[in-house]
Design a protein around this motif. Structure first.
Motif, PDB file in Angstrom:
ATOM      1  N   ASP A  28      -1.322   2.892  -2.014  1.00 17.32           N
ATOM      2  CA  ASP A  28      -0.865   4.258  -1.747  1.00 17.32           C
ATOM      3  C   ASP A  28      -1.246   4.603  -0.323  1.00 17.32           C
ATOM      4  OD1 ASP A  28      -0.748   7.278  -1.761  1.00 17.32           O
ATOM      5  OD2 ASP A  28      -0.299   6.916  -3.882  1.00 17.32           O
ATOM      6  N   ASP A  29      -0.392   5.353   0.368  1.00 20.16           N
ATOM      7  CA  ASP A  29      -0.701   5.688   1.760  1.00 20.16           C
ATOM      8  C   ASP A  29      -1.674   6.860   1.881  1.00 20.16           C
ATOM      9  OD1 ASP A  29       1.500   7.203   0.737  1.00 20.16           O
ATOM     10  OD2 ASP A  29       1.923   7.919   2.745  1.00 20.16           O
ATOM     11  N   GLU A  30      -2.081   7.442   0.761  1.00 17.66           N
ATOM     12  CA  GLU A  30      -3.062   8.527   0.797  1.00 17.66           C
ATOM     13  C   GLU A  30      -4.403   8.010   0.277  1.00 17.66           C
ATOM     14  OE1 GLU A  30      -1.791  12.466  -0.565  1.00 17.66           O
ATOM     15  OE2 GLU A  30       0.185  11.567  -0.882  1.00 17.66           O
ATOM     16  N   LYS A  31      -5.399   8.010   1.167  1.00 17.40           N
ATOM     17  CA  LYS A  31      -6.711   7.479   0.815  1.00 17.40           C
ATOM     18  C   LYS A  31      -7.331   8.226  -0.368  1.00 17.40           C
ATOM     19  CE  LYS A  31     -10.987   5.803   2.850  1.00 17.40           C
ATOM     20  NZ  LYS A  31     -11.395   5.355   1.549  1.00 17.40           N
ATOM     21  N   VAL A  32      -7.120   9.537  -0.432  1.00 19.45           N
ATOM     22  CA  VAL A  32      -7.694  10.330  -1.526  1.00 19.45           C
ATOM     23  C   VAL A  32      -7.150   9.865  -2.887  1.00 19.45           C
ATOM     24  CG1 VAL A  32      -6.008  12.217  -1.356  1.00 19.45           C
ATOM     25  CG2 VAL A  32      -8.269  12.658  -2.285  1.00 19.45           C
ATOM     26  N   ILE A  33      -5.894   9.447  -2.920  1.00 20.83           N
ATOM     27  CA  ILE A  33      -5.298   8.925  -4.163  1.00 20.83           C
ATOM     28  C   ILE A  33      -5.958   7.589  -4.513  1.00 20.83           C
ATOM     29  CG2 ILE A  33      -3.164   8.052  -5.231  1.00 20.83           C
ATOM     30  CD1 ILE A  33      -2.586  10.882  -4.766  1.00 20.83           C
TER      31      ILE A  33
ATOM     32  N   LEU B 280     -12.256  -6.656 -10.349  1.00 20.97           N
ATOM     33  CA  LEU B 280     -12.443  -6.216  -8.968  1.00 20.97           C
ATOM     34  C   LEU B 280     -11.331  -5.213  -8.684  1.00 20.97           C
ATOM     35  CD1 LEU B 280     -13.084  -9.645  -7.202  1.00 20.97           C
ATOM     36  CD2 LEU B 280     -14.783  -7.924  -7.865  1.00 20.97           C
ATOM     37  N   TYR B 281     -11.609  -4.236  -7.846  1.00 25.89           N
ATOM     38  CA  TYR B 281     -10.630  -3.200  -7.528  1.00 25.89           C
ATOM     39  C   TYR B 281     -10.362  -3.236  -6.038  1.00 25.89           C
ATOM     40  CZ  TYR B 281     -12.328  -1.917 -12.093  1.00 25.89           C
ATOM     41  OH  TYR B 281     -12.711  -1.966 -13.411  1.00 25.89           O
ATOM     42  N   GLU B 282      -9.118  -3.532  -5.687  1.00 27.53           N
ATOM     43  CA  GLU B 282      -8.713  -3.584  -4.284  1.00 27.53           C
ATOM     44  C   GLU B 282      -7.774  -2.410  -4.004  1.00 27.53           C
ATOM     45  OE1 GLU B 282      -9.567  -5.626  -1.824  1.00 27.53           O
ATOM     46  OE2 GLU B 282     -10.771  -7.042  -2.960  1.00 27.53           O
ATOM     47  N   ALA B 283      -7.755  -1.983  -2.745  1.00 32.12           N
ATOM     48  CA  ALA B 283      -6.887  -0.875  -2.362  1.00 32.12           C
ATOM     49  C   ALA B 283      -6.220  -1.192  -1.031  1.00 32.12           C
ATOM     50  CB  ALA B 283      -7.703   0.412  -2.241  1.00 32.12           C
ATOM     51  N   ALA B 284      -4.969  -0.766  -0.912  1.00 31.78           N
ATOM     52  CA  ALA B 284      -4.212  -0.942   0.328  1.00 31.78           C
ATOM     53  C   ALA B 284      -3.469   0.352   0.619  1.00 31.78           C
ATOM     54  CB  ALA B 284      -3.221  -2.096   0.181  1.00 31.78           C
ATOM     55  N   GLU B 285      -3.384   0.692   1.912  1.00 33.59           N
ATOM     56  CA  GLU B 285      -2.735   1.936   2.312  1.00 33.59           C
ATOM     57  C   GLU B 285      -1.278   1.742   2.729  1.00 33.59           C
ATOM     58  OE1 GLU B 285      -5.051   4.617   4.781  1.00 33.59           O
ATOM     59  OE2 GLU B 285      -6.896   3.743   4.002  1.00 33.59           O
ATOM     60  N   SER B 286      -0.759   0.510   2.546  1.00 34.66           N
ATOM     61  CA  SER B 286       0.659   0.246   2.830  1.00 34.66           C
ATOM     62  C   SER B 286       1.066  -1.016   2.086  1.00 34.66           C
ATOM     63  CB  SER B 286       0.888   0.049   4.329  1.00 34.66           C
ATOM     64  OG  SER B 286       0.309  -1.174   4.744  1.00 34.66           O
ATOM     65  N   ALA B 287       2.369  -1.194   1.952  1.00 31.15           N
ATOM     66  CA  ALA B 287       2.872  -2.408   1.313  1.00 31.15           C
ATOM     67  C   ALA B 287       2.493  -3.640   2.127  1.00 31.15           C
ATOM     68  CB  ALA B 287       4.388  -2.311   1.142  1.00 31.15           C
TER      69      ALA B 287
END
Length: 132
Positions: A10-15, A32-39
């Motif tokens: 998601d492009d919103e860090k708060v989300i 494990l939980y990974e996060a990305a702010e763009s495709a």
């Protein structure tokens, strides 16, 4: 062997932060939980994890992001990794984009923002159940 991954895009860090909190609360240290702010960033993470032989079980992706939209991203993921459970979490995807993701990305579920945490967790559990 490393734990499997749930990837949130998601492009919103708060989300992303909110999703990670909800997932950790439910699944604790099972994944494990990974996060990305763009495709694009998500695709890089996927490549790195694949190189390290770490399985991604679930991707929870927004639709409206800068660059590649969520449906295109999930279609690209599906071409390379068809067994990943793909969930779209969106406030703005139109019906056409959702249908495209269902048809070409084997979209497991589409939830709308603001999402219900229990519904999201249930969809993830259901998707994981289909993997086993």
């Amino acid at each position: 062997m490393s734990k499997p991954v749930i990837l949130c895009v998601d492009d919103e860090k708060v989300i992303l932060d909110s999703l990670k909190i909800q997932l950790k609360k439910e699944f604790q240290d099972s994944y494990l939980y990974e996060a990305a702010e763009s495709a694009d960033e998500a695709l890089e993470i996927i490549e790195e994890l694949q190189e390290d032989n770490i399985n991604i079980l679930v991707i929870v992706s927004d639709w409206l992001m800068p660059g590649m939209k969520g449906d295109e991203f999930l279609i690209e993921v599906h071409k390379r990794f068809p067994n990943i459970v793909k969930i779209m979490l969106t406030g703005q995807a139109d019906k056409k984009a959702i249908e495209k993701a269902e048809k070409y990305a084997n979209l497991y579920s589409c939830l709308h923002k603001p999402w219900n945490s229990e519904e999201l967790i249930n969809q993830i559990k259901s998707g994981l159940g289909e993997l086993s």
